[in-house]
Design a protein around this motif. Structure first.
Motif, PDB file in Angstrom:
ATOM      1  N   GLY B  66       7.724   9.088   2.009  1.00 53.16           N
ATOM      2  CA  GLY B  66       6.720   9.425   1.119  1.00 53.16           C
ATOM      3  C   GLY B  66       6.871   9.668  -0.432  1.00 53.16           C
ATOM      4  O   GLY B  66       5.901   9.400  -1.056  1.00 53.16           O
ATOM      5  N   GLY B  69       6.734   6.450  -1.683  1.00 57.38           N
ATOM      6  CA  GLY B  69       5.343   5.986  -1.626  1.00 57.38           C
ATOM      7  C   GLY B  69       4.501   6.608  -2.892  1.00 57.38           C
ATOM      8  O   GLY B  69       3.843   5.723  -3.710  1.00 57.38           O
ATOM      9  N   TYR B  70       4.596   8.022  -3.050  1.00 59.66           N
ATOM     10  CA  TYR B  70       3.683   8.709  -4.272  1.00 59.66           C
ATOM     11  C   TYR B  70       4.359   8.074  -5.523  1.00 59.66           C
ATOM     12  O   TYR B  70       3.546   8.166  -6.297  1.00 59.66           O
ATOM     13  CB  TYR B  70       3.861  10.184  -3.790  1.00 59.66           C
ATOM     14  CG  TYR B  70       2.612  10.377  -2.989  1.00 59.66           C
ATOM     15  CD1 TYR B  70       1.492  10.737  -3.621  1.00 59.66           C
ATOM     16  CD2 TYR B  70       2.656  10.526  -1.542  1.00 59.66           C
ATOM     17  CE1 TYR B  70       0.300  11.222  -2.512  1.00 59.66           C
ATOM     18  CE2 TYR B  70       1.659  10.632  -0.672  1.00 59.66           C
ATOM     19  CZ  TYR B  70       0.307  11.205  -1.412  1.00 59.66           C
ATOM     20  OH  TYR B  70      -0.497  11.446  -0.553  1.00 59.66           O
ATOM     21  N   GLY B  73       2.232   5.226  -5.919  1.00 61.28           N
ATOM     22  CA  GLY B  73       0.884   5.746  -6.129  1.00 61.28           C
ATOM     23  C   GLY B  73       0.558   6.217  -7.251  1.00 61.28           C
ATOM     24  O   GLY B  73      -0.456   5.916  -8.102  1.00 61.28           O
ATOM     25  N   GLY B 154      -5.828  10.320   0.535  1.00 56.97           N
ATOM     26  CA  GLY B 154      -4.894   9.314   0.066  1.00 56.97           C
ATOM     27  C   GLY B 154      -5.357   8.703  -1.243  1.00 56.97           C
ATOM     28  O   GLY B 154      -6.313   8.953  -1.672  1.00 56.97           O
ATOM     29  N   ALA B 241       4.223   1.349   0.468  1.00 55.16           N
ATOM     30  CA  ALA B 241       2.861   1.632  -0.264  1.00 55.16           C
ATOM     31  C   ALA B 241       2.379   0.384  -1.031  1.00 55.16           C
ATOM     32  O   ALA B 241       1.049   0.264  -0.967  1.00 55.16           O
ATOM     33  CB  ALA B 241       3.029   2.758  -1.245  1.00 55.16           C
ATOM     34  N   ASP B 242       3.185  -0.308  -1.545  1.00 50.84           N
ATOM     35  CA  ASP B 242       2.580  -1.704  -2.097  1.00 50.84           C
ATOM     36  C   ASP B 242       2.167  -2.700  -1.148  1.00 50.84           C
ATOM     37  O   ASP B 242       1.215  -3.327  -1.353  1.00 50.84           O
ATOM     38  CB  ASP B 242       3.780  -2.106  -2.994  1.00 50.84           C
ATOM     39  CG  ASP B 242       3.336  -2.399  -4.682  1.00 50.84           C
ATOM     40  OD1 ASP B 242       2.297  -2.379  -4.711  1.00 50.84           O
ATOM     41  OD2 ASP B 242       4.232  -2.253  -5.384  1.00 50.84           O
ATOM     42  N   ASN B 244       0.512  -1.763   1.451  1.00 56.14           N
ATOM     43  CA  ASN B 244      -0.784  -1.337   1.934  1.00 56.14           C
ATOM     44  C   ASN B 244      -1.676  -1.361   0.677  1.00 56.14           C
ATOM     45  O   ASN B 244      -2.737  -0.913   0.818  1.00 56.14           O
ATOM     46  CB  ASN B 244      -0.572  -0.096   2.649  1.00 56.14           C
ATOM     47  CG  ASN B 244       0.424  -0.388   3.810  1.00 56.14           C
ATOM     48  OD1 ASN B 244       0.484  -1.152   4.611  1.00 56.14           O
ATOM     49  ND2 ASN B 244       0.963   0.867   4.227  1.00 56.14           N
ATOM     50  N   ARG B 245      -1.195  -0.996  -0.507  1.00 60.54           N
ATOM     51  CA  ARG B 245      -1.925  -0.755  -1.558  1.00 60.54           C
ATOM     52  C   ARG B 245      -2.641   0.546  -1.304  1.00 60.54           C
ATOM     53  O   ARG B 245      -3.678   0.715  -1.514  1.00 60.54           O
ATOM     54  CB  ARG B 245      -2.802  -1.772  -1.969  1.00 60.54           C
ATOM     55  CG  ARG B 245      -2.183  -3.018  -2.621  1.00 60.54           C
ATOM     56  CD  ARG B 245      -3.201  -4.101  -2.922  1.00 60.54           C
ATOM     57  NE  ARG B 245      -3.226  -4.737  -1.533  1.00 60.54           N
ATOM     58  CZ  ARG B 245      -4.758  -5.429  -1.070  1.00 60.54           C
ATOM     59  NH1 ARG B 245      -5.762  -5.251  -1.974  1.00 60.54           N
ATOM     60  NH2 ARG B 245      -4.890  -6.025  -0.155  1.00 60.54           N
ATOM     61  N   VAL B 247      -1.509   5.009  -0.484  1.00 60.35           N
ATOM     62  CA  VAL B 247      -0.498   5.921  -0.073  1.00 60.35           C
ATOM     63  C   VAL B 247      -1.427   7.081   0.311  1.00 60.35           C
ATOM     64  O   VAL B 247      -2.491   7.468  -0.239  1.00 60.35           O
ATOM     65  CB  VAL B 247       0.589   6.488  -1.219  1.00 60.35           C
ATOM     66  CG1 VAL B 247       1.740   5.806  -1.556  1.00 60.35           C
ATOM     67  CG2 VAL B 247      -0.401   6.941  -2.556  1.00 60.35           C
ATOM     68  N   SER B 248      -0.882   7.814   1.305  1.00 57.56           N
ATOM     69  CA  SER B 248      -1.563   8.972   1.955  1.00 57.56           C
ATOM     70  C   SER B 248      -0.403  10.064   2.288  1.00 57.56           C
ATOM     71  O   SER B 248       0.617   9.575   2.599  1.00 57.56           O
ATOM     72  CB  SER B 248      -2.505   8.723   3.028  1.00 57.56           C
ATOM     73  OG  SER B 248      -1.777   8.245   4.076  1.00 57.56           O
ATOM     74  N   MET B 251       2.504   9.224   5.166  1.00 56.66           N
ATOM     75  CA  MET B 251       3.643   8.856   4.992  1.00 56.66           C
ATOM     76  C   MET B 251       4.775   9.961   5.074  1.00 56.66           C
ATOM     77  O   MET B 251       5.999   9.520   5.217  1.00 56.66           O
ATOM     78  CB  MET B 251       3.854   8.269   3.610  1.00 56.66           C
ATOM     79  CG  MET B 251       3.213   6.679   3.349  1.00 56.66           C
ATOM     80  SD  MET B 251       3.373   5.774   1.949  1.00 56.66           S
ATOM     81  CE  MET B 251       5.198   5.655   2.137  1.00 56.66           C
TER      82      MET B 251
END
Ligand SMILES: Nc1ncnc2c1ncn2[C@@H]1O[C@H](COP(=O)(O)OP(=O)(O)OP(=O)(O)O)[C@@H](O)[C@H]1O
Ligand SMILES: [Mg+2]
Lengths: 252, 327
Positions: B66, B69-70, B73, B154, B241-242, B244-245, B247-248, B251
């Motif tokens: 996560g 991911g963040y 994001g 997200g 994350a990239d 899916n384009r 982030v939430s 993750m």
């Protein structure tokens, strides 16, 4: 100063609940000597070794190694100062090969453990040190064996080999002959006889033939107390030792 | 040894052939599936470094996934809104550069792993599992409450981040990026597993007393391993994350920690390429069984049980045999 002991144990005491496993113990280990520590089962020999190597915290007393007070150091730090030990119950990396176990010792000796990229098993320096030690204990033909496939005696030999790779200033060996058989014991006796020139040995051993032929001095531990320390002859003749530990047997 | 190498090569080839065939036959969905498998594999390789080599059963690796991911994001969000991330103590602008985002993801998750590891590694066994889980959940609830970055909903990112010379919005090109990252990480982890550090770490897993008796401290070995492990899983999070384009907080959820662990166990704990086999199988099952029933996790559970009870070492244990100590 050759007169100073490499290892000096002062007033070490340790209790497990009500059981006093070691009581006010004093022991010295001098360069060039084999100092045997004998005593009946449960006397506290292994406990003392653990107190010296840092596996157990003592209730009282100090340990001096190479002139330095080490009572507050952990096992790893004491090893790095030059304590090489073997365990009574073999303590090896059982999934590794014999050679890999000795290489661990060689890595420990070199001290560069945070090397992330070079293949340790292709490092000539490490392998040479490891193989020399295997040859010394006679395990060279077993280098590719998985350690868990070794016999108990062979594991004991491997323990000695790993300790050798560390080039320690003193050895502490807890029953290295156990499980070796007559031939193996004889071989190891001959080897330890030479090894004392490299570094002195505090030797715990139940094999009395080995003890009497090797020891420069013997300390007798009974119920956590050292009841006598002296030369082989002194210990053989000590009446207290005879009655407390050796019994009134004529075999001495 | 030989068998293991064939399996490695076969897997890498399969992971390349599937998306290429999909590309030629214009089936972008399969390219995305393959990309997911590759990214999950990277996350699993990260966990495997701690779990397989160090014996550290972390149930909180979603924290690093996560965070990665963040990291993506937040940087991308500020770049697309033309606002700075923060101005104090120094000015940090947002970014759409994938390479920079990866760097931030790696550094942030490594630091988090260092801190979490320093505390958790004082415990062992089930306590270690629980404390890592607790840290993971902390990040989960924090992300839910952080409304600046979308809170529970997200954070969508409109265009995939940029990579020099490539069109990252093209599925096959983004797959290629992930595949190369996977390859580099496999090489890195393979080398580390055979290094002095890797040998000592694996020895600590087998017998801590042995490691102490050659002058090393298991705690330090574990902490370094855990940090590296978190960094790798963090990088996977940025890639995910990239992909899916988006982030939430999911993750960070403990389901993700569990899934990453499943990749490792399915593939074979402690085998360098194991998580790739595990992640690929997982994605395949999710796709095929998931189409049959929404309760496909029941079948997954049964399979997992079978793997643990009968293969003693996952797919790799089954097809490549017991791990023989290197050379
Ligand atoms: N961790 C422990 N907790 C409680 N009691 C212990 C512990 N370790 C050892 N003891 C006890 O301390 C005493 C000394 O044990 P120790 O293992 O040191 O004896 P030893 O002289 O090495 O015996 P042996 O010759 O059988 O190896 C024994 O009574 C043993 O049961
Ligand atoms: Mg004992």
């Amino acid at each position: 100063m050759t007169n100073n002991p490499i290892l000096a144990v002062r007033s070490l005491t340790k209790s497990f609940g009500g059981l006093v496993a070691s009581k006010n113990i004093n022991i010295d280990l001098y360069a060039g000597e084999i100092h045997a520590l004998i005593g009946p089962n449960g006397a506290g020999k292994s406990t003392l070794i653990q107190q010296i190597t840092g596996g157990l915290t003592s209730d009282e007393g100090e340990v001096y190694f190479d002139g330095q007070e080490i009572s507050s150091l952990n096992t790893a730090a004491r090893t790095r100062l030059g304590m090489g030990r073997t365990f009574q119950i073999s303590s090896l990396a059982m999934e590794y090969t014999v050679l890999q176990n000795v290489v661990l010792g060689a890595i420990g000796f070199r001290g560069k453990v945070f090397d992330f990229f070079n293949n340790a098993m292709k490092d000539r320096e490490l392998i040479n040190r490891a193989e020399t030690a295997l040859v010394q204990v006679g395990l060279e033909d077993f280098r590719t064996y998985r350690t868990s496939d070794l016999s108990h005696g062979q594991r004991r030999q491997l323990e000695v080999a790993v300790a050798l790779t560390l080039s320690p200033k003193a050895f502490l060996m807890d029953e290295p002959m156990a499980g070796l058989g007559a031939e193996g014991s004889k071989r190891l006796t001959g080897f330890l006889d030479e090894l004392r020139k490299q570094a002195p040995i505090l030797l715990i051993e139940h094999d009395m033939d080995a003890v009497f032929s090797l020891a420069d001095r013997i300390s007798v531990l009974v119920y956590g107390e050292i009841i006598a320390t002296g030369s082989v002859d002194e210990i053989r003749q000590n009446p207290q030792v005879r009655s407390a530990y050796l019994g009134e047997e004529d075999t001495l | 040894m030989k068998k293991e190498m064939y399996l490695n090569i076969g897997l890498m080839a399969l992971m390349l052939v599937v998306p290429l065939v999909a590309w030629v036959s214009d089936e972008p969905f399969w390219i995305t599936l393959a990309t997911r498998a590759v990214i999950f594999a990277i996350a699993g390789i990260g966990l495997n470094f701690a779990l397989g080599f160090g014996g550290l059963v972390s149930f909180g690796h979603a924290a690093f996934f996560g965070l990665g991911g963040y990291a993506m994001g937040i940087l991308a969000y500020h770049a697309q809104t033309y606002t700075p991330v923060f101005e104090w103590p120094f000015l940090l602008e947002g970014s759409k550069s994938m390479l920079l985002i990866w760097l931030v993801a790696i550094v942030v998750s490594a630091l988090a792993a260092l801190a979490i590891g320093a505390l958790s590694l004082r415990t062992t066994g089930v306590y270690f599992i629980m404390i890592t889980l607790a840290f993971g959940q902390m990040f989960y609830y924090f992300s839910i409450s952080w409304s600046t970055y979308g809170g529970e909903d997200g954070l969508p990112i409109y265009v995939r981040n940029e990579f020099p010379g490539l069109n990252t919005m093209d599925p096959i090109q983004y797959f290629a990026i992930c595949y190369v990252v996977l390859t580099l990480i496999l090489i890195l982890v393979h080398r580390m597993s055979q290094s002095s550090f890797g040998m000592m770490l694996q020895a600590a897993r087998q017998n801590e007393k042995r490691v102490q008796a050659v002058g090393q401290t298991p705690y330090s070995l574990y902490l370094v391993a855990f940090t590296i492990s978190g960094a790798i899983t963090g990088l996977a999070g940025a890639l995910f994350a990239d992909l899916n384009r988006f982030v939430s907080p999911t993750m960070f959820s403990w389901h993700v920690s569990g899934e990453i662990m499943i990749f490792v166990i399915l593939g074979g704990v402690g085998r360098v390429f194991g998580p790739l086999a595990g992640a690929a199988l997982y994605i395949l099952l999710e796709h095929t069984l998931g189409g049959l029933s929404e309760y496909w996790h029941i079948y997954l559970g049964a399979l997992l049980l079978g793997v643990v009870l009968f293969t003693r070492g996952g797919i790799y244990g089954l097809f490549a045999g017991r791990e023989v100590a290197h050379d």
